[in-house]
Design an enzyme around this catalytic site. Structure first.
Site, PDB file in Angstrom:
ATOM      1  N   LYS A  12      12.014  -6.452   9.578  1.00 27.05           N
ATOM      2  CA  LYS A  12      10.702  -5.572   9.715  1.00 27.05           C
ATOM      3  C   LYS A  12      11.056  -6.233  11.870  1.00 27.05           C
ATOM      4  O   LYS A  12      10.519  -7.798  12.151  1.00 27.05           O
ATOM      5  CB  LYS A  12       9.936  -6.250   9.797  1.00 27.05           C
ATOM      6  N   THR A  36       0.594  -1.015   0.079  1.00 27.72           N
ATOM      7  CA  THR A  36      -0.029  -0.179  -0.535  1.00 27.72           C
ATOM      8  C   THR A  36       1.247   1.465   0.195  1.00 27.72           C
ATOM      9  O   THR A  36      -0.023   1.813   0.955  1.00 27.72           O
ATOM     10  CB  THR A  36      -0.756   0.375   1.319  1.00 27.72           C
ATOM     11  N   THR A  47       5.421  -5.094   2.723  1.00 29.60           N
ATOM     12  CA  THR A  47       6.554  -4.948   4.669  1.00 29.60           C
ATOM     13  C   THR A  47       6.656  -6.104   5.242  1.00 29.60           C
ATOM     14  O   THR A  47       7.875  -6.241   5.804  1.00 29.60           O
ATOM     15  CB  THR A  47       6.066  -4.106   5.558  1.00 29.60           C
ATOM     16  N   ASP A  48       6.025  -6.861   5.186  1.00 27.79           N
ATOM     17  CA  ASP A  48       6.096  -7.920   5.557  1.00 27.79           C
ATOM     18  C   ASP A  48       7.495  -8.921   5.388  1.00 27.79           C
ATOM     19  O   ASP A  48       8.039 -10.154   6.605  1.00 27.79           O
ATOM     20  CB  ASP A  48       5.115  -9.284   6.299  1.00 27.79           C
TER      21      ASP A  48
END
EC number: 6.3.5.-
Length: 438
Positions: A256, A102, A178-179
């Site tokens: 992350k 996103t 991002t994961d």
């Protein structure tokens, strides 16, 4: 009653700004917001409003006492952004490759979904600032959740990046969920050989329809960094919770570290390459990065996909190791405890794996620090069983690297040599004490 019937009965349309009076703990509570279409997975008896602060709220129809239409939805005229999109000869060319996530998105008020904005005009509407930094060439390669990313997608991204760079682009930005961004960053770091220009991975922790979104600033800083002198694969994300600066992390040393914070990404066992401000200021935090050059990048995309990443835990059974042996896996990366240990009762299975030509590598689930199998008896038994200690490599990076190494050789001695060779900054030469939880 379903929400569609409720809206029809009350003569309310999608996009209308309404006031809802609902019952809550015996009292009336008032909410005002724009009517959103029901989401695909939302309950059919829930009215969704987008509040003026940008957040969505769901209200059970059974709790609504009455509704009032404050303002009818207005059809906004299309605004065209040719002035932004038209190339400027004095600006560098940068391709933005979309893979999902996103980072730049728009709300479809017909369906309620948030879609990627990936035509030039959509990007200009979402983040017009980037067109003042570079001539942006957007390309939507595919649109998947990052948890659905597979090695075949890494390879496709790598070839698209190389194609763009070798056609004259100053740099490439890869928009990514991002994961699993750290895995893709590591994969590109190993596959893109003779890299002479910046390759930036960027994402957003919070989508563009939220007031706390980090999307725009991350994208602006990424485009800034894509025109810099750093010829490496990097992840550029928020450096702190405010909107001050982003950090550019080396692709093999980034992880992350938080589910939702905007500054979730951290360099592990290492220092980020730079701080990047939206206004174009770049503060380099180290000077040992690869410099921009005229070299032509090529893609070394040989990957062995039959590699497993196994986390050690109390009570882990040797059957897990035996499973991967029996299924024909060629490599196993273990996230060991502490300095890189496993329970002693699974070491015979590990030895069986190495005796059958399966590479077994050791990392630490501590994340910070370095594997050392010479300190305790368990570690020495693992060394004797043929385990390769992976220095201070992140487990994810070691997993990707072993896939890449096994794509080139199945000889265990050569695998050991390559795993302990520093190809893309994945191994720091010494343990730094100024990087812990920074």
């Amino acid at each position: 009653m379903r929400v569609e019937e409720f809206l029809k009965e009350k003569n309310i349309n999608i996009g209308d700004f309404i006031r809802v009076i609902k019952e809550e703990d015996g009292e009336e509570v008032i909410y005002e917001g724009y009517v959103m279409p029901p989401y695909e997975l939302s309950p059919g008896d829930t009215l969704v409003l987008k509040l003026e602060n940008g957040y969505n709220i769901g209200i059970a129809l059974s709790k609504i006492r009455r509704v009032e239409v404050i303002e009818r939805a207005k059809v906004k005229p299309e605004i065209h952004f040719e002035a932004f999109i038209e190339g400027k000869p004095h600006l560098p060319d940068v391709t933005i490759i979309g893979t999902g996530g996103t980072i730049a998105s728009r709300i479809d008020y017909e369906t309620g979904a948030v879609y990627p904005a990936f035509t030039a005009e959509e990007l200009a509407k979402a983040v017009p600032e980037i067109f003042e930094i570079a001539n942006i060439k957007p390309k939507l390669l595919f649109n998947i959740f990052s948890e659905d990313m597979k090695p075949k997608h890494w390879i496709k991204i790598a070839h698209e990046v190389a194609k763009s760079l070798n056609s004259g682009d100053s740099g490439v930005v890869v928009a990514h969920g991002t994961d699993t961004m750290g895995y893709t960053a590591a994969a590109l770091s190993f596959m893109l050989r003779d890299l002479g220009k910046p390759v930036i991975l960027v994402g957003a922790q919070r989508s563009s329809d939220r007031p706390s979104s980090d999307a725009a600033m991350n994208l602006i800083c990424s485009v800034r960094m894509s025109t810099s002198d750093v010829a490496e694969v990097m992840v550029v994300m928020h450096g702190e919770t405010g909107d001050t600066y982003c950090l550019a992390h080396r692709g093999t040393k980034v992880r992350k570290m938080h589910t939702s914070r905007r500054d979730a990404f951290r360099s592990i066992n290492d220092v980020p390459i730079a701080k990047v401000w939206p206004n174009g200021k770049i503060e380099f935090l180290r000077d040992d990065y690869r410099r921009r050059s005229d070299s032509e990048v090529w893609v070394d995309d040989k990957l062995e996909e039959k590699v497993a990443l196994v986390k050690v835990y109390p009570g882990i059974s040797s059957e897990i190791i035996e499973f991967f042996i029996d299924k024909g896996y060629r490599g196993i990366v273990i996230e060991g405890t502490g300095l890189g240990h496993t329970p002693n009762d699974i070491i015979p299975s590990i030895q069986r794996a190495t005796e059958e030509g399966i590479a077994v590598c050791m990392t630490s689930q501590c994340i910070y620090g370095r594997v050392n199998l010479n300190v305790y008896a368990t570690g020495r038994r693992l060394l004797k069983a043929g385990v390769i200690p992976c220095e201070d490599m992140l487990p994810e990076t070691a997993y990707v690297k072993l896939m890449w190494v096994l794509g080139h050789t199945q000889d265990l001695e050569e695998v050991r040599r390559m795993m302990l060779t520093n190809y893309a900054g994945e191994i720091t030469p010494y343990t730094r004490f100024d990087t812990y939880l920074r």
